[in-house]
Design a protein around this motif. Structure first.
Motif, PDB file in Angstrom:
ATOM      1  N   LEU A 123      34.588   1.340 -56.528  1.00 38.80           N
ATOM      2  CA  LEU A 123      35.383   0.893 -55.382  1.00 38.80           C
ATOM      3  C   LEU A 123      34.683  -0.226 -54.610  1.00 38.80           C
ATOM      4  O   LEU A 123      35.129  -0.646 -53.553  1.00 38.80           O
ATOM      5  N   GLY A 124      33.583  -0.717 -55.162  1.00 42.98           N
ATOM      6  CA  GLY A 124      32.983  -1.944 -54.666  1.00 42.98           C
ATOM      7  C   GLY A 124      32.204  -1.849 -53.365  1.00 42.98           C
ATOM      8  O   GLY A 124      31.903  -0.762 -52.862  1.00 42.98           O
ATOM      9  N   LEU A 142      32.040   5.832 -47.078  1.00 42.08           N
ATOM     10  CA  LEU A 142      33.363   6.397 -47.350  1.00 42.08           C
ATOM     11  C   LEU A 142      33.792   6.081 -48.791  1.00 42.08           C
ATOM     12  O   LEU A 142      34.301   6.940 -49.511  1.00 42.08           O
ATOM     13  N   LEU A 143      33.540   4.844 -49.210  1.00 42.26           N
ATOM     14  CA  LEU A 143      33.909   4.461 -50.586  1.00 42.26           C
ATOM     15  C   LEU A 143      33.142   5.298 -51.605  1.00 42.26           C
ATOM     16  O   LEU A 143      33.715   5.801 -52.574  1.00 42.26           O
ATOM     17  N   ARG A 144      31.834   5.467 -51.359  1.00 37.05           N
ATOM     18  CA  ARG A 144      31.015   6.237 -52.307  1.00 37.05           C
ATOM     19  C   ARG A 144      31.493   7.685 -52.356  1.00 37.05           C
ATOM     20  O   ARG A 144      31.505   8.310 -53.390  1.00 37.05           O
ATOM     21  N   GLU A 145      31.876   8.199 -51.213  1.00 38.67           N
ATOM     22  CA  GLU A 145      32.330   9.590 -51.206  1.00 38.67           C
ATOM     23  C   GLU A 145      33.662   9.725 -51.961  1.00 38.67           C
ATOM     24  O   GLU A 145      33.897  10.699 -52.659  1.00 38.67           O
ATOM     25  N   MET A 146      34.516   8.726 -51.807  1.00 33.52           N
ATOM     26  CA  MET A 146      35.779   8.757 -52.565  1.00 33.52           C
ATOM     27  C   MET A 146      35.502   8.809 -54.060  1.00 33.52           C
ATOM     28  O   MET A 146      36.151   9.533 -54.806  1.00 33.52           O
ATOM     29  N   GLU A 147      34.524   8.018 -54.497  1.00 36.37           N
ATOM     30  CA  GLU A 147      34.225   7.985 -55.931  1.00 36.37           C
ATOM     31  C   GLU A 147      33.766   9.346 -56.440  1.00 36.37           C
ATOM     32  O   GLU A 147      33.991   9.697 -57.584  1.00 36.37           O
ATOM     33  N   LYS A 148      33.096  10.096 -55.552  1.00 38.49           N
ATOM     34  CA  LYS A 148      32.570  11.401 -55.972  1.00 38.49           C
ATOM     35  C   LYS A 148      33.603  12.508 -55.871  1.00 38.49           C
ATOM     36  O   LYS A 148      33.423  13.577 -56.424  1.00 38.49           O
ATOM     37  N   THR A 149      34.653  12.265 -55.099  1.00 32.56           N
ATOM     38  CA  THR A 149      35.548  13.357 -54.755  1.00 32.56           C
ATOM     39  C   THR A 149      36.777  13.377 -55.643  1.00 32.56           C
ATOM     40  O   THR A 149      37.481  12.374 -55.739  1.00 32.56           O
ATOM     41  N   ARG A 168      36.994  18.656 -49.058  1.00 30.84           N
ATOM     42  CA  ARG A 168      35.795  19.330 -48.558  1.00 30.84           C
ATOM     43  C   ARG A 168      36.108  20.750 -48.101  1.00 30.84           C
ATOM     44  O   ARG A 168      35.357  21.672 -48.358  1.00 30.84           O
ATOM     45  N   ILE A 169      37.224  20.877 -47.390  1.00 30.35           N
ATOM     46  CA  ILE A 169      37.575  22.224 -46.915  1.00 30.35           C
ATOM     47  C   ILE A 169      37.826  23.129 -48.108  1.00 30.35           C
ATOM     48  O   ILE A 169      37.386  24.277 -48.151  1.00 30.35           O
ATOM     49  N   LYS A 170      38.487  22.581 -49.114  1.00 31.09           N
ATOM     50  CA  LYS A 170      38.769  23.369 -50.319  1.00 31.09           C
ATOM     51  C   LYS A 170      37.471  23.826 -50.979  1.00 31.09           C
ATOM     52  O   LYS A 170      37.312  24.995 -51.330  1.00 31.09           O
ATOM     53  N   THR A 171      36.542  22.888 -51.144  1.00 37.18           N
ATOM     54  CA  THR A 171      35.263  23.226 -51.772  1.00 37.18           C
ATOM     55  C   THR A 171      34.512  24.260 -50.939  1.00 37.18           C
ATOM     56  O   THR A 171      33.976  25.233 -51.470  1.00 37.18           O
ATOM     57  N   LEU A 191      46.327  21.412 -66.398  1.00 30.24           N
ATOM     58  CA  LEU A 191      46.721  20.230 -65.628  1.00 30.24           C
ATOM     59  C   LEU A 191      45.787  20.021 -64.439  1.00 30.24           C
ATOM     60  O   LEU A 191      45.333  18.914 -64.171  1.00 30.24           O
ATOM     61  N   ARG A 192      45.472  21.104 -63.719  1.00 25.61           N
ATOM     62  CA  ARG A 192      44.579  20.972 -62.554  1.00 25.61           C
ATOM     63  C   ARG A 192      43.225  20.435 -62.983  1.00 25.61           C
ATOM     64  O   ARG A 192      42.660  19.566 -62.342  1.00 25.61           O
ATOM     65  N   HIS A 193      42.735  20.990 -64.095  1.00 25.43           N
ATOM     66  CA  HIS A 193      41.435  20.565 -64.599  1.00 25.43           C
ATOM     67  C   HIS A 193      41.456  19.065 -64.911  1.00 25.43           C
ATOM     68  O   HIS A 193      40.555  18.320 -64.548  1.00 25.43           O
ATOM     69  N   ALA A 194      42.523  18.638 -65.571  1.00 23.98           N
ATOM     70  CA  ALA A 194      42.636  17.230 -65.938  1.00 23.98           C
ATOM     71  C   ALA A 194      42.699  16.344 -64.699  1.00 23.98           C
ATOM     72  O   ALA A 194      42.052  15.303 -64.632  1.00 23.98           O
ATOM     73  N   LEU A 195      43.459  16.775 -63.706  1.00 25.42           N
ATOM     74  CA  LEU A 195      43.603  15.957 -62.499  1.00 25.42           C
ATOM     75  C   LEU A 195      42.278  15.866 -61.739  1.00 25.42           C
ATOM     76  O   LEU A 195      41.939  14.836 -61.180  1.00 25.42           O
ATOM     77  N   THR A 196      41.525  16.965 -61.747  1.00 23.79           N
ATOM     78  CA  THR A 196      40.213  16.940 -61.102  1.00 23.79           C
ATOM     79  C   THR A 196      39.308  15.954 -61.833  1.00 23.79           C
ATOM     80  O   THR A 196      38.604  15.167 -61.213  1.00 23.79           O
ATOM     81  N   GLY A 197      39.378  15.986 -63.157  1.00 24.41           N
ATOM     82  CA  GLY A 197      38.555  15.092 -63.961  1.00 24.41           C
ATOM     83  C   GLY A 197      38.891  13.627 -63.739  1.00 24.41           C
ATOM     84  O   GLY A 197      38.092  12.741 -64.010  1.00 24.41           O
TER      85      GLY A 197
END
Ligand code: ADP
Ligand code: MG
Length: 601
Positions: A412-413, A566-573, A448-451, A326-332
């Motif tokens: 996210l435009g 911020l939008l670009r970072e959201m897309e990556k995170t 970020r803190i998690k990573t 489940l975690r893997h899927a949610l990360t994906g």
């Protein structure tokens, strides 16, 4: 004193009935399971008065011969345990208890014809009295009718709930079985109306299963679910997990199957809870349909009269598999948030929506958001990645104002405006996105803190002037006791005499931070945990508190470039589509929906 004696067969059967068929839905479940075990491709259920008056199940399975009929209603007679091996149960039934138990407490009629039989045979049982096998007319397959359930056990009859309640349980029982068998057509009717109608589909298991889940759990689920397909040793877990932003107040939409059998198992619910813990507030529950497949020898299904619970040989392994998958899927799922969020938003804006909701339909002159043309305010926080976070003055971000459409193609435009110092409005190729900047930022800090923790620790940034924070002595002591853990998270706090602590370094990725507010807040947080819980166990809360005091939260105006970053970072995170309480960090409205809102379509 009375001598010990053997109970008559009818009494034994009635006692068994109390366990196996506690209510009409349990009888329906037993009949439908028998039909599935008989290889049926369609099963039609009719229920009158919530099952009190009539329950019938008709299938096109392999049927029974004339000689088999009387055996089917005999206790502990079954065709399903050929090797007497309770560790290799491949069928849904195996105890040979259901039909005799039902026959003991109701009027039971079974009519059956084998696939190459010349005619059908029928047999009745009335409160335990077995009749004679008679010839009958019926196509190949079996029809089992139960009339006046529990008439022979008036005490149990009294416990039945309203027709609506019993009907609800019956639908639930059939739907659970149907979710595990998308290759079979199911229907439930109350004699007048069809309540459930699920056509058989054929094709790839994953496709037909998704189709079936859509008809039962709703399209919202299938549109917003992630495919699960994981293996570990000989275990396989497949199914679908809903995005966290699609959540409910109960676990009623969590369906778990073990070798094709629907189970309500604490271990499985617990694993689901653990996997979503970081993304949902307590009291909110995700939607999942999970199918666990394993060697039957690794699971005991014979622990519960209605077979609703199972016992695993290695529960730890099962839990690890589920949580991991489940975690893997949610990360994906990256920054995805449920599409239902937009529907809810649009629903509120539609004419006829609750009047309390401010639809924003007011024609007051709107002045352009201030700040967009102003020079970039020094801005540390959301743009530095964990690795290169350093206490340097950030370079001015590249000037996207030259070509404001350059970022349109991103999910996210392109950022267009910041409103109320809280929301970022962006334009996508076919709609608009509104981001809750605080919620998004909080999530990014958390990730970020998690990573950083998983890699080489959270980078710290020294404060030019160490900050001394006064607080009550007990709180100061508690914080100082957590010093080592906090240092790992990037915060260097030490005791500073009685009733004070000194902060020397803070997590670099936080940028400009209200240190005092952060420390007081953390002191409260720590007081809640007690000794036992580590800060990492409560990482989402700790991160939320940290993010809360960094500059983005201060309601500062952002430049277009900062917003785009911020939008670009959201897309990556990963997980950036929702905050840690399962609320969305952004809403996407498609142009088509907006046009509909204004009656343009
Ligand atoms: P179990 O399913 O545990 O074997 P039941 O009392 O439910 O016990 O059924 C007894 C037997 O009757 C089954 O083993 C099966 O051989 C036969 N039977 C019951 N229902 C059907 C059906 N719909 N089609 C064919 N055989 C059936
Ligand atoms: Mg059975």
């Amino acid at each position: 004193m009375t001598a010990i004696r053997r109970l008559p067969e009818t009494i034994v059967n009635r006692i068994a009935a109390g366990e196996v068929v506690e209510r009409p839905a349990a009888a329906v479940k037993e009949l439908v399971e028998n039909s599935i075990d008989a290889g049926a491709s369609r099963i039609d259920v009719v229920v009158r008065e919530g099952g009190r008056a009539l329950i019938s199940a008709t299938d096109d399975g392999f049927g029974m011969t004339r000689d088999e009929l009387p055996l089917s209603v005999e206790r502990h007679a079954t065709s399903k345990l050929p090797d007497d091996d309770l560790w290799h149960i491949a069928s849904l039934g195996f105890r040979g208890e259901a039909l005799p138990s039902i026959g003991a407490v109701a009027r039971l009629a079974i009519t059956s014809r084998t696939r190459n039989g010349d005619n059908a045979w029928s047999l009745t049982v009335d409160a335990g009295r077995v009749g004679r096998v008679e010839p009958a007319a019926h196509p190949p397959g079996t029809r089992v009718e139960i009339r006046d359930l529990f008439y022979a056990t008036p005490a149990r009859l009294k416990f039945l709930k309203s027709t609506t309640t019993e009907m609800g349980h019956i639908n639930d029982a059939v739907q659970r079985l149907a979710m595990a068998h998308p290759e079979i057509a199911f229907s439930v009717s109350d004699g007048a109306r069809t309540l459930v109608k699920l056509p058989a589909t054929n094709g790839d298991l994953f496709d037909i299963r998704l189709e079936r889940l859509g008809s039962i759990m709703g399209r919202d689920f299938t549109d917003n679910a992630i495919l699960i397909d994981a293996r570990r040793d000989d275990l396989r877990l497949t199914g679908y997990a809903g995005l966290p932003t699609l959540n409910r107040s109960t676990t009623g939409m969590q369906f778990l199957f073990v070798n094709g059998r629907s189970v309500r198992d604490r271990l499985l619910y617990g694993a689901v809870r653990a996997a979503y813990q970081e993304f949902l507030a307590s009291g909110r529950h995700p939607l999942v349909a999970l199918y666990l497949e394993m060697d039957p020898a690794l699971v005991d299904v014979n622990v519960h009269p209605t077979k609703a619970e199972v016992r695993f040989r290695d529960p730890g392994l099962i839990r690890a598999l589920i949580v991991g998958a489940l975690r893997h899927a949610l990360t994906g799922a990256g920054h995805r948030a449920s599409t239902t969020v937009a529907e809810t938003a649009l629903g509120m804006a539609r004419p006829g929506a609750p009047p309390s909701v401010n639809t924003g339909y007011r024609h007051s002159p709107v002045s352009p958001p201030r700040g967009l043309s102003e020079a970039a305010v020094p801005f540390h926080a959301p743009l530095l990645s964990a690795e290169n976070a350093a206490p340097s003055t950030p370079e001015a971000p590249p000037d996207t104002a030259a070509n404001p459409d350059a970022e349109l193609g991103f999910p996210l435009g392109a950022a267009r405006a910041q409103v109320h110092e809280t929301y970022i409005v962006a334009q996508t190729t076919d709609g608009i996105v509104v981001v809750d900047q605080h919620a998004a930022h909080e999530r990014l800090v958390h990730e970020r803190i998690k990573t950083a923790l998983a890699k080489n620790g959270v980078a710290r940034q020294g404060l030019l002037i160490p900050e001394i924070v006064e607080l009550d002595d007990a709180a100061a002591g508690r914080l100082a006791a957590r010093g080592e853990e906090l240092a790992e998270l990037g915060l260097l706090v030490e005791r500073f005499g009685p009733g004070a602590v000194v902060v020397r370094e803070i997590p670099a990725l936080l940028g400009t931070t209200d240190v005092k507010g952060l420390v007081l807040d953390l002191a409260d947080e720590v007081a809640e945990y007690g000794e036992a819980l580590s800060l990492k166990d409560r990482l989402s809360d700790v991160c939320a508190r940290m993010a809360c005091h960094s500059s983005v939260r201060a309601g500062r105006r952002l430049t277009v470039a900062e917003m785009n970053a911020l939008l670009r970072e959201m897309e990556k995170t990963p997980h950036s589509g929702q905050c840690s309480h399962g609320r969305p960090t952004y809403v996407e409205l498609k142009l088509a929906d907006i046009e509909r809102l204004f009656g343009r379509r």
